[in-house]
Design an enzyme around this catalytic site. Structure first.
Site, PDB file in Angstrom:
ATOM      1  N   ASP A  38       0.864  -1.170   0.000  1.00  0.00           N
ATOM      2  CA  ASP A  38       0.000   0.000   0.000  1.00  0.00           C
ATOM      3  C   ASP A  38       0.910   1.232   0.000  1.00  0.00           C
ATOM      4  OD1 ASP A  38      -2.338   1.609   0.314  1.00  0.00           O
ATOM      5  OD2 ASP A  38      -1.986   1.668   2.481  1.00  0.00           O
ATOM      6  N   ASP A  82      -0.193   5.113   0.790  1.00  0.00           N
ATOM      7  CA  ASP A  82      -0.476   6.091   1.842  1.00  0.00           C
ATOM      8  C   ASP A  82      -0.610   5.401   3.196  1.00  0.00           C
ATOM      9  OD1 ASP A  82      -0.557   7.847  -0.296  1.00  0.00           O
ATOM     10  OD2 ASP A  82      -2.735   7.948  -0.367  1.00  0.00           O
TER      11      ASP A  82
END
Length: 190
Positions: free
Chosen positions: A15, A17
């Site tokens: 991922d 953010d």
């Protein structure tokens, strides 16, 4: 999680953010000026690159679907991220982005497995059963579960302090802490 992947082709799906860069609370990272590396994240990517044959960033960017930024804005952020890492010899093999708003029923928005399965289909040399998803949210951990349901297996690593309710295969405070643990398991010093 570390030893059984040695000598195999597999992918580490990260991922963005909250794992690589600081999340903008109540908003989106709309441009490179708003992108702020999390402490140790760039060093972690270098260490993880020595272990993982493939590293792919998998990210929901619903700000595009909401009209707050464009797909080009996201590509520019990723280009800058890639250039900064490349100056230290680190390559990100791909960026899989869902630009849709959560109200749309697409197959690529995490936790749906579309982005990961699409990448795996286009890279048949990568062994899906050895995939690992690293994320900071429950949807990232659910993504790993959904990939496992579709591909047969997928490990999950949670980054950050939020409780996963025991869903993750492993949990670390930061991407750097995860990278150090991987390094120790591989016999690296320091």
């Amino acid at each position: 999680m570390v030893a059984e992947r040695a000598g195999h082709q597999w992918c580490l799906f990260l991922d963005r953010d909250g794992v690589i860069n600081r999340q903008v609370v109540g908003d989106y990272v709309r441009n490179w000026r708003q992108f702020e590396w999390l402490p140790g994240a760039a060093r972690a990517l270098k260490k993880l690159r020595a272990w993982a044959p493939y590293i792919v960033v998998v990210t929901n960017q619903q700000g595009v679907g909401a009209g707050l930024m464009s797909a080009v804005d996201v590509m520019v952020i990723h280009r800058h991220l890639q250039m900064q890492l490349a100056s230290d010899g680190v390559l990100i093999d791909g960026f899989q982005v869902c630009p849709h708003h959560r109200s749309q029923r697409c197959g690529c928005r995490k936790p749906r497995p579309g982005l990961v399965l699409d990448w795996l289909r286009r890279h048949p040399d990568s062994e899906p059963l050895l995939s690992i998803v690293v994320g900071d949210s429950l949807s990232d951990l659910e993504l790993a579960h959904n990939v496992a349901a579709a591909a047969g297996a997928c490990a999950s690593v949670q980054i950050g302090g939020a409780s996963s309710g025991g869903v993750a295969d492993a949990s670390f405070d930061s991407l750097w802490e995860f990278a150090v643990a991987v390094g120790h398991a591989r016999g690296e010093r320091g």
